[in-house]
Write a protein that holds these residues in place. Structure first.
Motif, PDB file in Angstrom:
ATOM      1  N   UNK A  68     -44.895  40.863 -42.081  1.00 14.89           N
ATOM      2  CA  UNK A  68     -44.640  39.308 -41.933  1.00 14.89           C
ATOM      3  C   UNK A  68     -43.104  39.170 -41.848  1.00 14.89           C
ATOM      4  N   UNK A  69     -42.404  39.724 -41.117  1.00 14.87           N
ATOM      5  CA  UNK A  69     -40.997  39.571 -40.865  1.00 14.87           C
ATOM      6  C   UNK A  69     -40.606  38.718 -39.794  1.00 14.87           C
ATOM      7  N   UNK A  70     -39.687  38.257 -39.846  1.00 11.57           N
ATOM      8  CA  UNK A  70     -39.195  37.284 -38.553  1.00 11.57           C
ATOM      9  C   UNK A  70     -39.021  38.125 -37.312  1.00 11.57           C
ATOM     10  N   UNK A  71     -39.857  38.010 -36.426  1.00  7.44           N
ATOM     11  CA  UNK A  71     -39.527  38.871 -35.373  1.00  7.44           C
ATOM     12  C   UNK A  71     -39.578  38.061 -34.200  1.00  7.44           C
ATOM     13  N   UNK A  72     -38.658  38.623 -33.273  1.00  7.34           N
ATOM     14  CA  UNK A  72     -37.967  37.860 -31.894  1.00  7.34           C
ATOM     15  C   UNK A  72     -39.049  38.126 -30.771  1.00  7.34           C
ATOM     16  N   UNK A  73     -39.921  39.157 -30.976  1.00 13.73           N
ATOM     17  CA  UNK A  73     -40.879  39.818 -29.982  1.00 13.73           C
ATOM     18  C   UNK A  73     -40.220  40.726 -29.060  1.00 13.73           C
ATOM     19  N   UNK A  74     -40.789  40.827 -27.992  1.00 14.15           N
ATOM     20  CA  UNK A  74     -40.533  41.542 -26.909  1.00 14.15           C
ATOM     21  C   UNK A  74     -39.272  41.349 -26.221  1.00 14.15           C
ATOM     22  N   UNK A  75     -38.137  42.060 -26.057  1.00 13.91           N
ATOM     23  CA  UNK A  75     -37.324  41.770 -25.188  1.00 13.91           C
ATOM     24  C   UNK A  75     -37.193  42.980 -24.007  1.00 13.91           C
ATOM     25  N   UNK A  76     -37.612  42.400 -22.938  1.00 15.59           N
ATOM     26  CA  UNK A  76     -37.582  43.593 -21.699  1.00 15.59           C
ATOM     27  C   UNK A  76     -36.681  43.358 -20.457  1.00 15.59           C
ATOM     28  N   UNK A  77     -36.753  42.159 -20.161  1.00 15.71           N
ATOM     29  CA  UNK A  77     -36.176  41.737 -18.818  1.00 15.71           C
ATOM     30  C   UNK A  77     -34.721  41.432 -19.018  1.00 15.71           C
ATOM     31  N   UNK A  78     -33.850  41.342 -18.027  1.00 15.99           N
ATOM     32  CA  UNK A  78     -32.577  41.229 -18.155  1.00 15.99           C
ATOM     33  C   UNK A  78     -32.158  40.069 -18.814  1.00 15.99           C
ATOM     34  N   UNK A  79     -32.863  38.847 -18.592  1.00 14.56           N
ATOM     35  CA  UNK A  79     -32.671  37.459 -18.805  1.00 14.56           C
ATOM     36  C   UNK A  79     -32.802  37.334 -20.402  1.00 14.56           C
ATOM     37  N   UNK A  80     -34.150  38.202 -20.729  1.00 14.12           N
ATOM     38  CA  UNK A  80     -34.300  38.187 -22.328  1.00 14.12           C
ATOM     39  C   UNK A  80     -33.077  38.794 -23.095  1.00 14.12           C
ATOM     40  N   UNK A  81     -32.753  39.826 -22.592  1.00 10.12           N
ATOM     41  CA  UNK A  81     -31.795  40.648 -23.179  1.00 10.12           C
ATOM     42  C   UNK A  81     -30.319  39.802 -23.196  1.00 10.12           C
ATOM     43  N   UNK A  82     -30.286  39.174 -22.082  1.00 16.34           N
ATOM     44  CA  UNK A  82     -28.774  38.258 -22.191  1.00 16.34           C
ATOM     45  C   UNK A  82     -28.949  37.141 -23.210  1.00 16.34           C
ATOM     46  N   UNK A  83     -30.178  36.497 -23.063  1.00 12.10           N
ATOM     47  CA  UNK A  83     -30.483  35.432 -24.074  1.00 12.10           C
ATOM     48  C   UNK A  83     -30.128  36.003 -25.666  1.00 12.10           C
TER      49      UNK A  83
END
Lengths: 454, 480
Positions: free
Chosen positions: B380-395
């Motif tokens: 039950x951690x605060x999870x930002x989910x999956x970061x896969x694309x370049x846009x997600x990484x940049x965000x």
């Protein structure tokens, strides 16, 4: 033969590019293979030869490792006024002139520079991996080079493979042709599908690729024939192998059989090494289970029925030949010998054949010696293990690292009658076995006996 | 032939066969060495193979050059020359036998019926054996051909047997044994190229050709210098039967304009064949029959087999599937490979960037792919989910830049290979947090590689969930 085609092998790091090249070349020593990323850091050219002609030049490239970053960088190089907006190769050439091509994307630059120069590329995919955005970006970058790309789904024999997801992803970027090819465990039809698919991508080179495909199949067939010949040599060596033992030396039987066993084991290992060499694998690529041959496994048959049958044919041949020679003599002396030449020749021919067939055994019997031969079951076992090896090697990719392990199982020959005849002939001629080296005789009759196993 | 071996010795290692005979010689040397490679101790050929390894010669030329090198070092060539000499002698023996047979045949036929020579008997004595042998040869060519067939085959078999049986005791030494095996190698080469049958046929036909030529010459000489009475009659055959036999020959002699008028006219006139014929015309007719029915067919067959032999000799190829040769291919014909674009002195490395910020919260996310989507159900951690694309990484990077974290924990699936792009991204995260760690998920095939590469970048890597969670919650981690 037409000029050699040039293809390069590209893909994400650790997808098996060098392994793929090894399998195409059937050479386990090409490049370096490891699970660590960035193993291949240079572009290496290899020649695929058929006979004496180089038919294909294959370029192994470093793995792409930062598809997301490079994609972003390529986008950043474009402006609204850029005339290369719809010209992929021009975009790549612009990138190759940029400072990043010599710095953070140096490895990627090597790949793209090579791809611009070749006729086509194989894009290797480890289909155990899910389809990730970074892989999709890589594909998009590669497509900008404007060269035909044939995706190769590697590791398809793996349980966790995700071929379907990859096929869908490839279709989304308009790559509808792909092949499933496991570099460790080859498909039944070998690598012919690779050249078939490449031919559809390169219609101008279709004839050339078709020739390569045919010749590769012929080479594969020749390797199988060569391996079978090795097996036949092994079986003849073992079947004709015999040792003598005197009736008052029976207490030494176990020692003699142990020595025989040792020689047979060494001979089998020699055959395995030769077969591995034929298929382009190192000597340590297969391990053998110990040949379980005990004292009971040996027998000493004298005057076997097959030998008697063969004797009938040979003795009559001898009589006819001797008679003919004698008749020639009668003729030459103008009949003065009154036919004695024919009679004496026939008798001598018959006696000679009988002595050839049984003389050695009769001599041994008189001397109180027995002959010890290898049991047919052991010969069948050897045949089965060697056939198993050939079957496994036909399916084994040159990227495979785990040694093959051959297990013991019995073999049934397609033509048992021919095997029986082979065995009878081999046993009647101990001089045909290289294990009886001091009297070894590699005659044409020996070659004819080998052909019984073809 | 001796010259052939000498030539190759001089030209080695760049052996280029210039004639079919030389090619045959080369293949003989190859076969001899192959048999020793396959059946005895393999030669130490590392030196010559290394020399040939990168040469421009074809595979066949390389194999020939290797064989010559090894043959010379083992004194095989002298043994082969000796066998060649013996084979030449055999040819003379065959021809000698032919002369003797031709002479004896005529001698027997003329001696037993002197002075009245029966024409039918004389023709039978000279042609019958030849005819029978010709038929047997024809049968042997189509039905189970044996290398010991024909006169030449028998002589060769006898020679081979004598070589094995009557060699002196000292010949059993290894060096002298080679002379015996060179003959077997020669036979094998001939057999493999389909030449042996033709070689034997050629010499068998030459034997009979010589026999018949000698017989014809012998008859002409005897007829020229001695007087014989030639008769048609036999003891029990009727005149008509004799006529049938003779008609078998007359059609051919008439075709060539050789007259046998006496016989035909006499028969039509109802006269008996016991009539004594004109010796001169009948003698010439007998010679023409021997030439047309004996010499000519054998001459044609000899020429044909000779031509076929030469043609096949020209087309000889090495059989690379043979034991001993098959293993040589990868050694002599290695795939050439070279580096066309060398590796750089060093790959670009990620500079370790120390954090200059003081963050408050922690951040957990999965890079690229989450193999266990429900992993957080327990923690039950605060999870930002999956970061896969370049846009997600940049965000994510922008978010962290705006609000730095105290600890960033990155979940990475160790089934997926590490790469520079991922490591580069981790390096970009470092300035935006006080501490960065990676949770290596799944004990995948690249777990070791991930741990090694993370250690190189001084990033903590956890393989067990407890370790990762305790690190995140500032609890002590027992590394023991």
């Amino acid at each position: 033969m037409a000029e050699a085609l040039q293809v390069c092998v590209v893909g994400h790091t650790n997808t098996g590019k060098t392994s793929f090249v090894r399998t195409l070349l059937q050479n386990t020593s090409f490049g370096e293979v490891s699970d660590r990323p960035s193993t291949t850091r240079d572009v290496r050219r290899a020649e695929l030869k058929l006979g004496d002609d180089v038919v294909l030049e294959i370029f192994d490239t470093p793995g792409l490792e930062d598809g997301l970053g490079l994609y972003e960088y390529l986008q950043s190089l474009q402006t609204d006024q850029d005339r290369s907006r719809h010209n992929g190769p021009e975009q790549i050439r612009t990138f190759l002139q940029a400072p990043a091509a010599k710095d953070e994307f140096e490895q990627e630059a090597k790949v793209l520079r090579q791809l611009l120069q070749v006729d086509a590329a194989f894009y290797l995919i480890d289909c155990r991996d899910p389809v990730l955005p970074k892989y999709q970006d890589e594909l998009d970058i590669l497509r900008r080079c404007g060269k035909p790309i044939l995706p190769v789904l590697n590791f398809t024999a793996h349980a966790d493979q995700q071929s379907a997801a990859w096929q869908q992803a490839l279709a989304q970027v308009n790559l509808h042709g792909w092949i499933e090819f496991d570099t460790v465990s080859l498909p039944e039809h070998g690598d012919s599908e690779i050249f078939q698919h490449l031919a559809t991508l390169l219609p101008k080179h279709r004839t050339h690729l078709h020739t390569i495909q045919q010749q590769r199949q012929r080479q594969a067939q020749q390797r199988i024939i060569a391996a079978r010949r090795e097996i036949s040599e092994l079986l003849l060596d073992v079947a004709a192998y015999s040792e003598r033992i005197a009736s008052d030396e029976l207490d030494q039987l176990s020692q003699i059989t142990a020595a025989m066993e040792q020689r047979v084991v060494a001979r089998e290992q020699r055959s395995v090494t030769a077969i591995l060499q034929i298929f382009g694998f190192p000597a340590n690529a297969a391990t053998l289970q110990r040949l379980a041959v005990g004292q009971q496994a040996w027998q000493a048959p004298l005057f076997a029925p097959e030998t008697l049958k063969e004797f009938g044919i040979k003795a009559s041949k001898g009589i006819v030949t001797g008679g003919a020679a004698g008749a020639g003599f009668d003729l030459m002396v103008g009949g003065l010998s009154l036919g004695a030449g024919t009679v004496i020749g026939a008798a001598a021919g018959g006696l000679w054949q009988s002595w050839q067939q049984y003389g050695r055994r009769i001599k041994h019997a008189v001397q109180g010696h027995s002959e010890i031969h290898i049991q047919p079951e052991i010969i069948r076992l050897l045949a089965a293990r060697q056939q198993q090896l050939v079957q496994a090697l036909m399916r084994r990719g040159h990227a495979a690292i785990t040694p093959l392990s051959l297990v013991n199982e019995n073999a049934e020959f397609h033509e048992p009658a021919r095997f029986k005849l082979f065995l009878a002939r081999a046993r009647a001629h101990p001089q045909w076995s290289t294990l009886n080296q001091e009297k070894f005789d590699d005659s044409l009759e020996r070659s004819q006996c080998l052909r019984l196993l073809d | 032939m001796r010259k052939g071996l000498q030539r190759q010795r001089d030209q080695r290692p760049n052996v280029v066969p210039v004639s079919p005979q030389d090619r045959e010689q080369d293949f003989w040397v190859v076969e001899h060495i192959r048999r020793q490679d396959a059946h005895e101790e393999r030669f130490d050929d590392r030196e010559v193979v290394a020399k040939l390894h990168n040469s421009d010669q074809s595979l066949t030329q390389k194999i020939v050059a290797r064989a010559h090198h090894l043959a010379e070092s083992r004194q095989v060539l002298s043994a082969m020359q000796s066998t060649q000499g013996a084979l030449s002698s055999l040819r003379w023996i065959i021809l000698g036998l032919a002369v003797l047979t031709g002479f004896s045949l005529v001698n027997s036929a003329l001696m037993f019926s002197h002075p009245n020579i029966n024409v039918l008997g004389l023709l039978a004595a000279v042609l019958f054996v030849n005819f029978i042998m010709l038929i047997l040869w024809g049968i042997s060519m189509v039905w189970r051909p044996s290398w010991q067939g024909g006169i030449a085959g028998r002589v060769l078999a006898l020679f081979s047997w004598m070589q094995k049986t009557f060699r002196p005791e000292k010949s059993k030494e290894k060096s002298n044994k080679q002379r015996e095996s060179t003959l077997q190698s020669w036979l094998a080469v001939q057999q493999q190229a389909g030449l042996l049958q033709l070689w034997l046929s050629r010499w068998t036909h030459l034997f009979w050709l010589t026999t018949l030529v000698v017989a014809a010459i012998h008859i002409s000489l005897r007829f020229a210098f001695e007087g014989y009475q030639l008769v048609w009659s036999t003891t029990i055959l009727s005149d008509d039967s004799v006529f049938v036999f003779l008609a078998l020959f007359t059609w051919a002699t008439e075709l060539f304009g050789i007259a046998s008028p006496t016989l035909i006219e006499a028969h039509q006139a109802g006269q008996s064949y016991s009539y004594i014929l004109s010796p001169r015309s009948t003698g010439l007719w007998i010679l023409s029959v021997i030439i047309l029915f004996g010499v000519l067919p054998r001459l044609i067959l000899w020429l044909v087999t000779r031509k076929l032999y030469q043609r096949r000799q020209r087309r000889m190829q090495l059989d690379f599937t043979q034991p001993g040769l098959a293993q040589l291919i990868p050694r002599l014909q290695p795939q050439q490979s070279d580096v066309v674009d060398p590796e750089p002195d060093a790959l670009p490395t990620q500079r370790r960037q120390r954090s200059a910020v003081i963050g408050k919260d922690y951040l957990v996310f999965t890079l690229d792919y989450e193999p266990v989507p429900e992993w957080n159900d327990v923690f039950l951690l605060e999870d930002r989910g999956v970061v896969a694309s370049q846009a997600q990484r940049e965000t994510l990077l922008q978010a962290l830049a705006a609000k730095p974290a105290r600890k960033v924990l990155v979940r990475i699936d160790t089934q997926i290979t590490p790469d520079r792009g991922s490591l580069r991204y981790l390096a970009k995260l470092q300035p935006h947090c006080n501490q960065l760690a990676v949770w290596c998920v799944g004990h995948g095939k690249y777990q070791t590689q991930w741990q090694e590469l993370l250690a190189e970048q001084h990033i903590s890597g956890f393989t067990f969930p407890d370790e990762a969670i305790r690190w995140l919650r500032d609890e002590d981690i027992d590394h023991g």
